[in-house]
Scaffold this active site. Structure first.
Site, PDB file in Angstrom:
ATOM      1  N   ASP A 187      -5.286   9.162  15.116  1.00  0.00           N
ATOM      2  CA  ASP A 187      -5.995   8.628  13.807  1.00  0.00           C
ATOM      3  C   ASP A 187      -6.957   7.586  13.880  1.00  0.00           C
ATOM      4  OD1 ASP A 187      -5.974   9.155  11.208  1.00  0.00           O
ATOM      5  OD2 ASP A 187      -4.211   8.031  10.554  1.00  0.00           O
ATOM      6  N   ALA A 217       0.820  -1.379   0.054  1.00  0.00           N
ATOM      7  CA  ALA A 217       0.005   0.198   0.056  1.00  0.00           C
ATOM      8  C   ALA A 217       0.953   1.388   0.085  1.00  0.00           C
ATOM      9  CB  ALA A 217      -0.890   0.083   1.132  1.00  0.00           C
TER      10      ALA A 217
END
Length: 161
Positions: free
Chosen positions: A146, A33
């Site tokens: 986050d 990713a």
């Protein structure tokens, strides 16, 4: 890799990655990713699977963030938090190596519209509460900034990480 530099492929604006099968520090890597601050690879070493986060050593903003993440992960020990493996610098990049969690992000469940029982959702909520209780009990407390469904993985029989 044997002495010669591997050509990196462009994977985004100003971002490159090593080709699948490249060996970095003994890990055979496969692109996984493109993260906000790093390129992430799936790495295999000694039959075990890991995640490798890669940041260029010239990135004066993200290298300190990666080192900070490393310092945090190496002192944490909880089943709901990634296990730290190692940290190294090679070929002009820093690498943070952690366990690779095989699973699905909770965001997949929200997007798919798959129904979940109230008991399952309560279980997930309690697991998150236990993880955050552990993080907040650290000295100093760890504040995870986050939190979003994309960053919570469901694996191994409804366990969150």
């Amino acid at each position: 890799m044997t002495g010669q530099q591997e050509e990196r492929a462009v994977i985004g604006p100003g971002r490159t990655a090593y080709p699948n099968g490249t060996i970095i520090h003994g890990y055979t890597i496969t692109f996984l990713a493109l993260g906000g601050m790093s390129v992430v690879y799936r790495g295999i070493k000694d039959g075990k699977v890991y995640a490798l986060k890669e940041v260029p050593e010239t990135n004066t903003k993200e290298v300190p963030a990666l080192i900070s993440e490393k310092n945090l992960l190496e002192r944490l020990d909880h089943p709901g938090v990634l296990d730290y493996e190692t940290f190294f610098n090679e070929r002009g990049y820093y690498y943070l190596v952690t366990e690779l969690v095989e699973g699905r992000p909770l965001s997949d469940f929200l997007k798919s519209g798959e129904p979940n029982s109230p008991a399952t959702v309560v279980d997930w909520g309690l697991q998150l509460c236990h993880i955050f209780h552990y993080l907040h009990q650290q000295n100093p407390p760890v504040i995870y900034r986050d939190l979003k469904s994309e960053n919570i993985l469901l694996h191994d029989d409804n366990q969150l990480k």
